[in-house]
Design an enzyme around this catalytic site. Sequence first.
Site, PDB file in Angstrom:
ATOM      1  N   ARG A 121      64.202  77.043  72.503  1.00 57.20           N
ATOM      2  CA  ARG A 121      63.014  76.902  71.638  1.00 57.20           C
ATOM      3  C   ARG A 121      63.388  76.719  70.167  1.00 57.20           C
ATOM      4  O   ARG A 121      62.657  77.106  69.260  1.00 57.20           O
ATOM      5  CB  ARG A 121      62.071  78.103  71.793  1.00 57.20           C
ATOM      6  CG  ARG A 121      61.560  78.245  73.196  1.00 57.20           C
ATOM      7  CD  ARG A 121      60.309  79.097  73.231  1.00 57.20           C
ATOM      8  NE  ARG A 121      59.892  79.287  74.612  1.00 57.20           N
ATOM      9  CZ  ARG A 121      60.286  80.308  75.372  1.00 57.20           C
ATOM     10  NH1 ARG A 121      61.042  81.247  74.869  1.00 57.20           N
ATOM     11  NH2 ARG A 121      59.888  80.389  76.618  1.00 57.20           N
ATOM     12  N   LYS A 143      62.286  64.072  61.952  1.00 58.12           N
ATOM     13  CA  LYS A 143      61.675  63.406  63.113  1.00 58.12           C
ATOM     14  C   LYS A 143      62.756  63.238  64.158  1.00 58.12           C
ATOM     15  O   LYS A 143      63.778  62.593  63.900  1.00 58.12           O
ATOM     16  CB  LYS A 143      61.132  62.025  62.728  1.00 58.12           C
ATOM     17  CG  LYS A 143      59.725  62.047  62.209  1.00 58.12           C
ATOM     18  CD  LYS A 143      59.163  60.631  62.152  1.00 58.12           C
ATOM     19  CE  LYS A 143      57.770  60.607  61.588  1.00 58.12           C
ATOM     20  NZ  LYS A 143      57.222  59.256  61.478  1.00 58.12           N
ATOM     21  N   GLU A 185      65.996  49.327  55.759  1.00 64.75           N
ATOM     22  CA  GLU A 185      65.254  50.547  55.392  1.00 64.75           C
ATOM     23  C   GLU A 185      65.284  50.743  53.874  1.00 64.75           C
ATOM     24  O   GLU A 185      64.316  51.215  53.281  1.00 64.75           O
ATOM     25  CB  GLU A 185      65.830  51.785  56.112  1.00 64.75           C
ATOM     26  CG  GLU A 185      65.735  51.753  57.640  1.00 64.75           C
ATOM     27  CD  GLU A 185      64.326  51.993  58.205  1.00 64.75           C
ATOM     28  OE1 GLU A 185      63.368  52.132  57.419  1.00 64.75           O
ATOM     29  OE2 GLU A 185      64.192  52.016  59.446  1.00 64.75           O
ATOM     30  N   LYS A 227      62.581  59.888  50.223  1.00 62.66           N
ATOM     31  CA  LYS A 227      62.236  60.464  51.532  1.00 62.66           C
ATOM     32  C   LYS A 227      62.019  61.972  51.425  1.00 62.66           C
ATOM     33  O   LYS A 227      61.127  62.525  52.078  1.00 62.66           O
ATOM     34  CB  LYS A 227      63.324  60.145  52.569  1.00 62.66           C
ATOM     35  CG  LYS A 227      62.973  60.691  53.955  1.00 62.66           C
ATOM     36  CD  LYS A 227      62.914  59.677  55.039  1.00 62.66           C
ATOM     37  CE  LYS A 227      62.346  60.224  56.333  1.00 62.66           C
ATOM     38  NZ  LYS A 227      62.841  59.549  57.510  1.00 62.66           N
ATOM     39  N   GLU A 237      53.170  64.201  58.867  1.00 59.92           N
ATOM     40  CA  GLU A 237      52.415  62.949  58.823  1.00 59.92           C
ATOM     41  C   GLU A 237      50.939  63.156  59.135  1.00 59.92           C
ATOM     42  O   GLU A 237      50.350  62.404  59.903  1.00 59.92           O
ATOM     43  CB  GLU A 237      53.050  61.961  59.822  1.00 59.92           C
ATOM     44  CG  GLU A 237      52.856  60.518  59.406  1.00 59.92           C
ATOM     45  CD  GLU A 237      53.651  59.552  60.262  1.00 59.92           C
ATOM     46  OE1 GLU A 237      54.815  59.839  60.591  1.00 59.92           O
ATOM     47  OE2 GLU A 237      53.106  58.488  60.576  1.00 59.92           O
ATOM     48  N   ARG A 242      53.134  60.395  54.427  1.00 60.50           N
ATOM     49  CA  ARG A 242      54.314  60.032  55.203  1.00 60.50           C
ATOM     50  C   ARG A 242      54.125  58.711  55.958  1.00 60.50           C
ATOM     51  O   ARG A 242      55.103  58.041  56.301  1.00 60.50           O
ATOM     52  CB  ARG A 242      54.686  61.178  56.165  1.00 60.50           C
ATOM     53  CG  ARG A 242      56.062  61.011  56.743  1.00 60.50           C
ATOM     54  CD  ARG A 242      56.635  62.247  57.381  1.00 60.50           C
ATOM     55  NE  ARG A 242      57.927  61.896  57.959  1.00 60.50           N
ATOM     56  CZ  ARG A 242      58.841  62.754  58.341  1.00 60.50           C
ATOM     57  NH1 ARG A 242      58.650  64.028  58.214  1.00 60.50           N
ATOM     58  NH2 ARG A 242      59.977  62.328  58.865  1.00 60.50           N
ATOM     59  N   ASN A 246      56.274  54.079  57.456  1.00 61.71           N
ATOM     60  CA  ASN A 246      56.243  53.213  58.644  1.00 61.71           C
ATOM     61  C   ASN A 246      56.039  51.749  58.292  1.00 61.71           C
ATOM     62  O   ASN A 246      55.848  50.921  59.186  1.00 61.71           O
ATOM     63  CB  ASN A 246      55.122  53.664  59.583  1.00 61.71           C
ATOM     64  CG  ASN A 246      55.374  55.052  60.122  1.00 61.71           C
ATOM     65  OD1 ASN A 246      56.485  55.361  60.543  1.00 61.71           O
ATOM     66  ND2 ASN A 246      54.374  55.904  60.079  1.00 61.71           N
ATOM     67  N   HIS A 249      57.277  48.982  60.494  1.00 65.56           N
ATOM     68  CA  HIS A 249      57.763  49.563  61.748  1.00 65.56           C
ATOM     69  C   HIS A 249      56.836  49.330  62.943  1.00 65.56           C
ATOM     70  O   HIS A 249      57.285  49.396  64.078  1.00 65.56           O
ATOM     71  CB  HIS A 249      58.023  51.065  61.577  1.00 65.56           C
ATOM     72  CG  HIS A 249      59.306  51.340  60.838  1.00 65.56           C
ATOM     73  ND1 HIS A 249      59.533  50.882  59.555  1.00 65.56           N
ATOM     74  CD2 HIS A 249      60.442  51.990  61.203  1.00 65.56           C
ATOM     75  CE1 HIS A 249      60.740  51.270  59.171  1.00 65.56           C
ATOM     76  NE2 HIS A 249      61.321  51.928  60.149  1.00 65.56           N
ATOM     77  N   HIS A 253      59.036  47.987  65.685  1.00 63.71           N
ATOM     78  CA  HIS A 253      59.332  48.715  66.936  1.00 63.71           C
ATOM     79  C   HIS A 253      58.940  47.881  68.155  1.00 63.71           C
ATOM     80  O   HIS A 253      59.631  47.888  69.174  1.00 63.71           O
ATOM     81  CB  HIS A 253      58.572  50.046  66.971  1.00 63.71           C
ATOM     82  CG  HIS A 253      59.232  51.124  66.155  1.00 63.71           C
ATOM     83  ND1 HIS A 253      58.583  52.255  65.742  1.00 63.71           N
ATOM     84  CD2 HIS A 253      60.486  51.232  65.673  1.00 63.71           C
ATOM     85  CE1 HIS A 253      59.411  53.018  65.047  1.00 63.71           C
ATOM     86  NE2 HIS A 253      60.574  52.411  64.989  1.00 63.71           N
ATOM     87  N   HIS A 266      67.901  47.995  64.987  1.00 58.07           N
ATOM     88  CA  HIS A 266      66.717  48.585  64.367  1.00 58.07           C
ATOM     89  C   HIS A 266      66.378  47.917  63.028  1.00 58.07           C
ATOM     90  O   HIS A 266      65.233  47.528  62.780  1.00 58.07           O
ATOM     91  CB  HIS A 266      66.928  50.090  64.173  1.00 58.07           C
ATOM     92  CG  HIS A 266      65.731  50.793  63.620  1.00 58.07           C
ATOM     93  ND1 HIS A 266      64.591  51.000  64.355  1.00 58.07           N
ATOM     94  CD2 HIS A 266      65.477  51.293  62.387  1.00 58.07           C
ATOM     95  CE1 HIS A 266      63.692  51.618  63.611  1.00 58.07           C
ATOM     96  NE2 HIS A 266      64.204  51.811  62.401  1.00 58.07           N
TER      97      HIS A 266
END
Length: 362
Positions: A121, A143, A185, A227, A237, A242, A246, A249, A253, A266
Amino acid sequence: MLKVKVDLGKRSYAIIIGRGILKQLGVFLKELNIGTHAFIITNNFLKNKYGAKISSVLSRANFDFRFEVVLDSEKSKSIQTATMVIRDLAKFNKKKKVFIIAFGGGVVGDLAGFVASVYKRGTSYVQIPTTLLAQVDSAIGGKTALDLDLAKNLVGSFYQPRLVFSDIDFLRSLNEEQLCSGMAEVIKYALIKDKKLFNYLENKYQEIIKGDPAALEKIVGSCSNIKARITSSDEKEVLGQRTILNFGHTIGHAIEAAGGYRKYNHGQAVSLGMIAAVELSRGLKLIDEKLAVRIGSLLKFYGLPSRLKGVPLDRIIKAHYHDKKFSGEENKFVLICGIGKTKIVRNVSLFLIKESIRKLDS
Ligand code: NAD
């Protein structure tokens, strides 16, 4: 050496950036007091290239450790690999105080972060990013992600590392394609938040593309700052800040998935996604043609693609419905209205989305 703070109360952590700083890693790890045994998740290439150095730094600081080697491929961000890693971690963990080190690019970082977030956990982990993309982006912000065959990053969690340790010297062994992938990026950060950085990327591209360490250190510093600020203000987010990370993206993606994660890396997919987002911004009259051309030229300077080859439009459209910014029929796109200025636009018509992707094909 530059220190940037990700400010999240009790879960705050530092991003350390510098050249040739690996020898000081032991001191930083000791200060954290997160364990005595390091479980280092990496790939074969990185273990062969840097394993001896890492081993010597950790041994000198009296840490025990074990390398866990995963395949050098996006395929390692899978439930199968995560299960294998967790089993090995459980065997290593017997009667030891273990912490995890993610030593690699975004693939290793996303996988190791996920494993750290679910093992017992939550187990402490440290990011040692070795690609430009990971140093400016994926290692920061917590993330974590695994892919499903349906789409990228569908399984994951928010789980912050205890430290991000970015030694610019690791970037020396990147080939041009990998460096340029990270530049996608970097250009994203400039477009969403930093006009000065955009000008710097235009003026200094010859030094940057050759991997000039001073230029890369400046870039990693600027992007880490952006960032860290965004993550500190909207960790999960939910407040909207945030979301702007993206930019490019959503379509990016989808292109990556539609190309089977082989056609484009990527950064290349994000570059195409940014061109589509710029085209949408232009179509909605948020920016003019001149700026769209200028952005396209910058991406080209860095060897990034602006035209799509061999990925069918319908496959991209199908994949883009899996994006997390879609909820039911509603969509949400991050667009720009100038360099460093973003606008979130909801419910962009499918016609406009298709047109922006079709433009990549022309
Ligand atoms: P990667 O991890 O696959 O690394 C690219 C290649 O570079 C690999 O072959 C790797 O072995 C090699 N490499 C790594 N370090 C090297 C070095 N120092 N010298 C020479 N070669 C080296 O890919 P990436 O571009 O680093 O990351 C892409 C991944 O990051 C994607 O899965 C993407 O989804 C993820 N990502 C995550 C976030 C996030 O916030 N979590 C953000 C952006 C991207």
